[in-house]
Motif scaffolding. Structure first.
Motif, PDB file in Angstrom:
ATOM      1  N   TYR A  44       0.482  -1.095  -0.041  1.00 23.60           N
ATOM      2  CA  TYR A  44      -0.093   0.158  -0.053  1.00 23.60           C
ATOM      3  C   TYR A  44       1.131   1.335   0.053  1.00 23.60           C
ATOM      4  N   SER A  45       2.196   0.859   0.218  1.00 24.30           N
ATOM      5  CA  SER A  45       2.880   2.633   0.763  1.00 24.30           C
ATOM      6  C   SER A  45       3.252   2.631  -0.750  1.00 24.30           C
ATOM      7  N   SER A  46       3.193   2.010  -1.854  1.00 25.27           N
ATOM      8  CA  SER A  46       3.693   1.760  -3.104  1.00 25.27           C
ATOM      9  C   SER A  46       2.857   1.317  -3.973  1.00 25.27           C
ATOM     10  N   ASP A  47       1.776   1.895  -3.939  1.00 25.28           N
ATOM     11  CA  ASP A  47       0.875   0.764  -4.833  1.00 25.28           C
ATOM     12  C   ASP A  47       0.407   0.830  -6.409  1.00 25.28           C
ATOM     13  N   GLY A  48       1.979   2.138  -6.901  1.00 21.13           N
ATOM     14  CA  GLY A  48       1.694   1.874  -8.170  1.00 21.13           C
ATOM     15  C   GLY A  48       2.567   1.061  -8.890  1.00 21.13           C
ATOM     16  N   SER A  49       3.112   0.127  -8.614  1.00 22.61           N
ATOM     17  CA  SER A  49       3.959  -0.681  -8.774  1.00 22.61           C
ATOM     18  C   SER A  49       3.579  -2.254  -8.468  1.00 22.61           C
ATOM     19  N   THR A  50       4.389  -2.532  -9.396  1.00 23.70           N
ATOM     20  CA  THR A  50       3.409  -4.688  -9.361  1.00 23.70           C
ATOM     21  C   THR A  50       3.768  -4.903  -8.411  1.00 23.70           C
ATOM     22  N   ALA A  51       2.382  -6.169  -8.058  1.00 24.66           N
ATOM     23  CA  ALA A  51       2.537  -6.850  -7.444  1.00 24.66           C
ATOM     24  C   ALA A  51       3.623  -7.687  -7.033  1.00 24.66           C
ATOM     25  N   ALA A  52       3.885  -8.357  -5.947  1.00 25.44           N
ATOM     26  CA  ALA A  52       4.874  -8.861  -5.734  1.00 25.44           C
ATOM     27  C   ALA A  52       4.411 -10.610  -5.509  1.00 25.44           C
ATOM     28  N   PRO A  53       4.935 -10.851  -5.942  1.00 23.45           N
ATOM     29  CA  PRO A  53       4.782 -12.715  -5.920  1.00 23.45           C
ATOM     30  C   PRO A  53       5.652 -13.864  -4.829  1.00 23.45           C
ATOM     31  N   LYS A  54       4.110 -14.317  -3.811  1.00 24.15           N
ATOM     32  CA  LYS A  54       4.335 -14.642  -2.775  1.00 24.15           C
ATOM     33  C   LYS A  54       4.196 -15.911  -2.605  1.00 24.15           C
ATOM     34  N   GLY A  55       3.473 -16.391  -1.436  1.00 23.63           N
ATOM     35  CA  GLY A  55       3.018 -17.897  -1.193  1.00 23.63           C
ATOM     36  C   GLY A  55       3.983 -19.494  -1.838  1.00 23.63           C
ATOM     37  N   PRO A  56       3.520 -19.642  -2.822  1.00 22.63           N
ATOM     38  CA  PRO A  56       1.748 -19.692  -3.235  1.00 22.63           C
ATOM     39  C   PRO A  56       1.075 -21.146  -2.069  1.00 22.63           C
ATOM     40  N   LEU A  57      -0.537 -20.761  -2.236  1.00 23.18           N
ATOM     41  CA  LEU A  57      -1.208 -21.756  -2.359  1.00 23.18           C
ATOM     42  C   LEU A  57      -0.940 -23.168  -2.168  1.00 23.18           C
ATOM     43  N   SER A  58      -1.778 -24.214  -1.077  1.00 28.64           N
ATOM     44  CA  SER A  58      -0.998 -24.997  -1.035  1.00 28.64           C
ATOM     45  C   SER A  58      -1.195 -26.295  -2.221  1.00 28.64           C
ATOM     46  N   ARG A  59      -2.855 -25.404  -2.760  1.00 29.68           N
ATOM     47  CA  ARG A  59      -2.664 -26.504  -3.771  1.00 29.68           C
ATOM     48  C   ARG A  59      -3.612 -26.111  -5.230  1.00 29.68           C
ATOM     49  N   THR A  60      -3.178 -25.839  -5.894  1.00 32.43           N
ATOM     50  CA  THR A  60      -4.526 -25.619  -6.867  1.00 32.43           C
ATOM     51  C   THR A  60      -5.133 -24.867  -7.388  1.00 32.43           C
ATOM     52  N   ILE A  61      -6.245 -25.824  -6.368  1.00 35.08           N
ATOM     53  CA  ILE A  61      -8.237 -26.104  -6.653  1.00 35.08           C
ATOM     54  C   ILE A  61      -8.147 -24.249  -5.431  1.00 35.08           C
ATOM     55  N   ARG A  62      -8.093 -23.225  -6.373  1.00 36.33           N
ATOM     56  CA  ARG A  62      -8.367 -22.317  -5.773  1.00 36.33           C
ATOM     57  C   ARG A  62      -9.463 -20.876  -6.522  1.00 36.33           C
ATOM     58  N   ARG A  63     -10.053 -21.110  -7.603  1.00 36.48           N
ATOM     59  CA  ARG A  63     -10.666 -20.855  -8.271  1.00 36.48           C
ATOM     60  C   ARG A  63     -12.210 -20.674  -7.645  1.00 36.48           C
ATOM     61  N   THR A  64     -12.781 -19.282  -7.285  1.00 39.33           N
ATOM     62  CA  THR A  64     -13.805 -18.987  -6.687  1.00 39.33           C
ATOM     63  C   THR A  64     -14.183 -19.749  -5.482  1.00 39.33           C
ATOM     64  N   LYS A  65     -12.809 -18.998  -4.676  1.00 39.42           N
ATOM     65  CA  LYS A  65     -12.636 -19.152  -3.628  1.00 39.42           C
ATOM     66  C   LYS A  65     -13.201 -17.868  -2.261  1.00 39.42           C
ATOM     67  N   GLY A  66     -13.517 -18.335  -0.972  1.00 39.94           N
ATOM     68  CA  GLY A  66     -14.040 -17.043  -0.350  1.00 39.94           C
ATOM     69  C   GLY A  66     -12.659 -16.782   0.787  1.00 39.94           C
ATOM     70  N   SER A  67     -12.072 -15.515   1.402  1.00 39.08           N
ATOM     71  CA  SER A  67     -11.166 -15.235   2.072  1.00 39.08           C
ATOM     72  C   SER A  67     -11.699 -13.745   3.046  1.00 39.08           C
ATOM     73  N   VAL A  68     -10.939 -14.518   4.159  1.00 35.29           N
ATOM     74  CA  VAL A  68     -11.242 -13.854   5.691  1.00 35.29           C
ATOM     75  C   VAL A  68      -9.909 -13.660   6.052  1.00 35.29           C
ATOM     76  N   GLY A  69      -9.521 -12.587   6.817  1.00 32.07           N
ATOM     77  CA  GLY A  69      -7.882 -12.408   8.226  1.00 32.07           C
ATOM     78  C   GLY A  69      -8.310 -11.643   8.490  1.00 32.07           C
ATOM     79  N   ASN A  70      -7.502 -11.428   9.329  1.00 32.35           N
ATOM     80  CA  ASN A  70      -7.490 -10.390  10.681  1.00 32.35           C
ATOM     81  C   ASN A  70      -5.409  -8.953  10.158  1.00 32.35           C
ATOM     82  N   ASN A  71      -5.502  -9.114  11.062  1.00 30.21           N
ATOM     83  CA  ASN A  71      -3.996  -8.067  11.598  1.00 30.21           C
ATOM     84  C   ASN A  71      -2.369  -9.152  10.701  1.00 30.21           C
ATOM     85  N   ASP A  72      -2.734 -10.614  10.719  1.00 33.06           N
ATOM     86  CA  ASP A  72      -1.456 -11.476  11.253  1.00 33.06           C
ATOM     87  C   ASP A  72      -1.603 -12.011   9.971  1.00 33.06           C
TER      88      ASP A  72
END
Length: 235
Positions: A27-55
């Motif tokens: 968010y401090s440099s939101d004009g930059s291209t997003a950085a690759p992270k992760g990945p998820l544990s599996r590829t079956i992640r189309r049309t999923k829900g998401s939630v979270g907190n500060n951590d």
């Protein structure tokens, strides 16, 4: 997301292939291209829900094009160490896709979604202090919904529109009384499905969907009043 970064995960690419990629927006440099992270544990992640907190961020359920098997797996991203593969948590009480996610710092809620056949009304809760346990079933939505999204604050989650029928109803979950059936609020200015939602402690924004660019804003302090049109998105 938290106050510093936003994460998008999974989905499908331009060739219709389900992917496990995680991308992080600073968010401090939101004009930059997003950085690759992760990945998820599996590829079956189309049309999923998401939630979270500060951590942590949690991604639950999903369905690929092929094989067309709905999953109940929950993946957790640790924001303080976001380069390893996401850790499997949960699972959801039942396999779901096209569900909506809302929550606060203590709990995350996966609402509705499709189980083939058809949308469902159940709401499943993740306790972040015990996230290896199977989610618990809480209240229900007013009506079964899929292809929708949610925004909220520390006390309430607001889930707007959805399918069937491309409706305008906003359903509110009261976190202090989450065994109760959701309550109708809003509504949206137009029926929406397959859109995105975001917000802060005062307002929720429901943007795009149905090949439209409109953004609706819900004022949490007056949540029985119809949403106000804002924006729009750039395209």
């Amino acid at each position: 997301s938290n106050k510093d970064f936003g994460y998008t995960a999974g989905g499908e690419n331009a060739f219709g292939v389900t992917i496990s990629t995680v991308q992080r927006l600073d968010y401090s440099s939101d004009g930059s291209t997003a950085a690759p992270k992760g990945p998820l544990s599996r590829t079956i992640r189309r049309t999923k829900g998401s939630v979270g907190n500060n951590d942590y961020g949690y991604f639950g359920g999903g369905k690929p094009f092929s094989p067309a098997t709905i999953v109940s797996t929950v993946d957790r991203i640790d924001y303080s160490n976001d380069t390893p593969t996401a850790v499997v948590k949960g699972p959801l009480s039942a396999a779901r896709y096209q569900s909506a996610g809302v929550g606060n710092q203590h709990f995350g809620y996966f609402a509705g979604g499709d189980a083939d056949p058809g949308p469902k009304s159940e709401v499943y809760r993740i306790d972040y202090s015990n996230d290896t346990a199977t989610t618990t079933t809480r209240g229900t939505l007013i009506a079964s919904r899929e292809k929708f999204d949610g925004a909220g604050n520390e006390n309430y989650g607001y889930l707007g529109g959805g399918n069937p029928g491309t409706v305008t109803t906003i359903q509110r979950i009261d976190y202090a009384n989450d065994m109760a059936t959701a309550v109708a609020k809003g509504p949206l200015t137009v029926g929406k499905l397959e859109y995105g939602a975001t917000g802060n402690k005062d307002f929720g924004y429901y943007g795009g969907g149905n090949s439209t660019s409109g953004i609706d804003r819900l004022d949490y302090s007056s949540d029985t009043t119809a949403c106000v049109e804002k924006g729009p998105l750039s395209q």
